[in-house]
Structure formats: structure tokens, C-alpha cells
Design an enzyme around this catalytic site. Structure first.
Site, PDB file in Angstrom:
ATOM      1  N   ARG A 100       0.870  -1.185   0.000  1.00 42.03           N
ATOM      2  CA  ARG A 100       0.000   0.000   0.000  1.00 42.03           C
ATOM      3  C   ARG A 100       0.898   1.223   0.000  1.00 42.03           C
ATOM      4  O   ARG A 100       1.723   1.403   0.884  1.00 42.03           O
ATOM      5  CB  ARG A 100      -0.899   0.019   1.237  1.00 42.03           C
ATOM      6  CG  ARG A 100      -1.554   1.364   1.483  1.00 42.03           C
ATOM      7  CD  ARG A 100      -2.604   1.345   2.556  1.00 42.03           C
ATOM      8  NE  ARG A 100      -3.797   0.645   2.112  1.00 42.03           N
ATOM      9  CZ  ARG A 100      -4.981   0.722   2.732  1.00 42.03           C
ATOM     10  NH1 ARG A 100      -5.116   1.473   3.816  1.00 42.03           N
ATOM     11  NH2 ARG A 100      -6.025   0.058   2.282  1.00 42.03           N
ATOM     12  N   GLN A 130     -10.253  -3.997  -2.547  1.00 43.31           N
ATOM     13  CA  GLN A 130     -11.534  -3.547  -2.010  1.00 43.31           C
ATOM     14  C   GLN A 130     -12.674  -3.841  -2.993  1.00 43.31           C
ATOM     15  O   GLN A 130     -13.724  -4.365  -2.617  1.00 43.31           O
ATOM     16  CB  GLN A 130     -11.478  -2.039  -1.720  1.00 43.31           C
ATOM     17  CG  GLN A 130     -12.780  -1.487  -1.150  1.00 43.31           C
ATOM     18  CD  GLN A 130     -13.111  -2.054   0.225  1.00 43.31           C
ATOM     19  OE1 GLN A 130     -12.295  -1.995   1.125  1.00 43.31           O
ATOM     20  NE2 GLN A 130     -14.308  -2.609   0.383  1.00 43.31           N
TER      21      GLN A 130
HETATM   22  N1  NVA Z   1     -10.104   6.749  -0.983  1.00 39.13           N
HETATM   23  C1  NVA Z   1      -9.674   6.288   0.326  1.00 39.13           C
HETATM   24  C2  NVA Z   1      -9.920   4.825   0.453  1.00 39.13           C
HETATM   25  C3  NVA Z   1      -9.576   4.267   1.804  1.00 39.13           C
HETATM   26  C4  NVA Z   1      -9.823   2.792   1.889  1.00 39.13           C
HETATM   27  C5  NVA Z   1      -8.206   6.634   0.533  1.00 39.13           C
HETATM   28  O1  NVA Z   1      -7.421   6.442  -0.396  1.00 39.13           O
HETATM   29  O2  NVA Z   1      -7.856   7.109   1.619  1.00 39.13           O
HETATM   30  N1   CP Z   2     -11.123  -0.126   3.108  1.00 37.78           N
HETATM   31  C1   CP Z   2      -9.809  -0.178   3.477  1.00 37.78           C
HETATM   32  O1   CP Z   2      -8.907  -0.423   2.670  1.00 37.78           O
HETATM   33  O2   CP Z   2      -9.602   0.051   4.798  1.00 37.78           O
HETATM   34  P1   CP Z   2      -8.193   0.298   5.503  1.00 37.78           P
HETATM   35  O3   CP Z   2      -7.683   1.638   5.018  1.00 37.78           O
HETATM   36  O4   CP Z   2      -8.519   0.315   6.966  1.00 37.78           O
HETATM   37  O5   CP Z   2      -7.257  -0.790   5.143  1.00 37.78           O
END
Ligand code: NVA
Ligand code: CP
Length: 304
Positions: A100, A130
Site C-alpha cells: 500500500r 476492495q
Molecule cells: N479513498 C480512500 C480509500 C480508503 C480505503 C483513501 O485512499 O484514503
Molecule cells: N477499506 C480499506 O482499505 O480500509 P483500511 O484503510 O482500513 O485498510
């Protein structure tokens, strides 16, 4: 040959359905799959996470593997070691990488220079794990993905981009309502339009949330301010009206479901009432992250 999972379109339509069905099977029998038994999977996080980190750690454990959480800031990556070298080093120790981070290109480069499978656990551009969990949740609820319409209301962010590509691939109609200037990424739109030529999906972008919500089977939203954008103080003002509220809900089909990837900012992109009314589905989505990611890992590691 190793395969990576950086985008839903790294799979074919048939593979997505196969993985969803297998995710549903693993939900019933959590220790069934031992494909990664004895394998070490590195989980690199350059951004915060609750669901993704936990679901991967638990999932790898349930499959007999060793999850290794790697906080990005604790590695030499955060001191500028280049991705090509990181990829080559990690490939000598690990059997797979989940990452990530901010830049999608960095994840593409990591995959390119690694000899082991790389899974995208969210970039500024895409969040495919997701949407795979969301497709599985839709499949559980409706028994099919055929003939469905997804409406996404809010920021044209990584979730919107991923939904576009997934719907284009799967032949699901999609309508996205964002304020002007906050449309989804043009590259994702182009890819979705290209995929839709084959699948028959209808793709609509609009600035009108009510128009977008008309006859929707799924109403979907995400935070207005994504990770890394916290400095953009004025953003929230622009988004007033781009929420899932009673008016928007009344435009959707009677049996429509409301979905959210979480974390949620209730009172912003969704009202608290509607969030609670559909919380069973929303927390199914969160749970399904675990099952679908196990199915994805099983798929990627099966033939190695
Ligand atoms: N659009 C959000 C999704 C979090 C799961 C982000 O990138 O912070
Ligand atoms: N929806 C999701 O990816 O949640 P987190 O940011 O908590 O991993």
C-alpha cells in the site's frame, strides 16, 4: 509465470467470477486452502490501514503462511533506496509482496522487477482488493452481477477509478457523480470505455447525484478526503450535496443496497441513518476483504 494483482483488469471476467466463488467457499471453510503454507508474504504499508493490514495478516496465517508487516517508514525505501533494488532484494527472501503506497507507478515498478507476485493494497490510483470484496458482496446479495447498475457518488478517487475499470470488465453499468474538477482519472475512464466495448457496460459520468442514482442497484460512496490529501482544507465545501442521503436513495431501485469501503465520515459522504440501516452490508464488505484476498492469493500462488 508469476502473475501480479495491481488492477481488477489483471484478471479476466471469468477469473473474477471464479475468484469470487472461491472466496465464498473459503468463507464457509476458513482453513481449507493451504496454497501458501510455508511461504513468507511481506506486507509493505506506506499509508495507514485497519482492514487491509488485518485481513492480510489473518488471511496469510489461515493459509499456513507467514505474514511480515513492514512499516514503510522503517525501511530503506523511505530513505530513497530505489524500487528496482528493493524488488530484487525482497524477491530473494519473500514469496510474495502486498503493498500500500501513494504512487501507482511505484507498485508497477515493484511488480516489474520482482520475481514474486505483487498485490496492490491501495495506491492513489486504484484499490482493487476492495472492489473485489465489493463484487463478492454484490454476488452474495444478488446471486449474480449481471444486469446490475452501480452508482458512485463523491470524489473521483482511487475507489471511483477502480469501480470504473471493474464495471467495464464485468459488464456492470456504472454512473459516477462528482463535482466538476473532481472527476475520475482520465486513464481509468479510457480503460473502462475500452473494456465496455466488449462487456456491454454502460458508463456515465455526471455532476448530478440524483441523475446518477436513478434505478441503481448499488449506491456506493467513499471519503471526500483520501489519505495523503489531508492538507486540502477547502475540498469538503465543494462536496456538499455529493452524499448518500434520503433524496439520493429515493432515486435508486427499491431493493438497492448501499455500500461503503470504510473508513466512513458519517454526516459527510453518507448520513448516519443510512449508514446504520445498511451496516450489515457495509460490514460484510469489510469481512469479505479477508475471504477474497485469500482467494486472490490462492489463485496467484497455485501454479508457481
Ligand atoms: N479513498 C480512500 C480509500 C480508503 C480505503 C483513501 O485512499 O484514503
Ligand atoms: N477499506 C480499506 O482499505 O480500509 P483500511 O484503510 O482500513 O485498510
Amino acid at each position: 509465470m508469476k502473475r501480479d494483482f495491481l488492477s481488477v483488469s489483471d484478471f479476466s471476467k471469468e477469473e473474477v467470477i471464479e475468484i469470487i466463488r472461491y472466496g465464498i467457499e473459503l468463507k464457509r471453510n476458513k482453513f481449507k486452502d493451504r496454497t501458501i503454507s510455508g511461504k513468507s508474504i511481506g506486507l509493505i504499508f506506506m499509508k495507514q490501514s485497519t482492514r487491509t493490514r488485518l485481513s492480510f495478516e489473518v488471511g496469510v496465517y489461515q493459509m499456513g503462511g507467514q505474514p511480515i508487516y513492514i512499516s514503510g517508514s522503517s525501511t530503506q525505501m523511505s530513505r530513497g533506496e530505489d524500487i528496482k533494488d528493493t524488488a530484487r532484494v525482497m524477491s530473494r527472501y519473500l514469496d510474495g509482496i502486498v503493498i500500500r503506497t501513494f504512487s501507482h507507478k511505484e507498485v508497477q515498478d515493484l511488480a516489474r522487477y520482482s520475481s514474486i507476485p505483487v498485490i496492490n493494497a491501495l495506491t492513489d490510483y486504484l484499490h482493487p482488493c476492495q472492489v473485489m470484496a465489493d463484487l463478492m458482496t454484490m454476488y452474495e446479495r444478488f446471486g449474480t452481477l449481471k444486469g446490475k447498475k452501480v452508482t458512485y457518488i463523491g470524489d473521483g478517487n482511487n475507489m471511483a477509478n477502480t469501480w470504473l475499470i471493474a464495471c467495464g470488465l464485468m459488464g456492470i453499468d456504472i454512473s459516477i457523480a462528482t463535482p466538476e474538477g473532481y472527476e475520475p482519472n482520465g486513464k481509468a475512464v479510457l480503460e473502462a470505455v475500452e473494456l465496455a466495448k466488449k462487456s456491454g457496460a454502460k458508463i456515465e459520468l455526471t455532476i448530478d447525484p440524483l441523475e446518477a442514482a436513478r434505478s441503481a442497484d448499488v449506491l456506493y460512496t467513499d471519503v471526500w478526503v483520501s489519505m495523503g490529501q489531508e492538507g486540502d482544507k477547502d475540498k469538503k465545501k465543494v462536496f456538499e450535496g455529493y452524499s448518500i442521503n434520503e433524496k439520493v436513495l429515493s432515486e435508486a431501485k427499491d431493493r438497492c443496497i448501499v455500500m461503503h469501503c470504510l473508513p466512513a465520515h458519517k454526516g459527510e459522504e453518507i448520513t448516519e441513518d443510512i449508514f446504520e440501516r445498511y451496516s450489515d452490508i457495509i460490514f460484510d464488505q469489510a469481512e469479505n476483504r479477508l475471504h477474497i484476498q485469500k482467494a486472490i492469493m490462492s489463485f496467484l500462488f497455485r501454479n508457481l
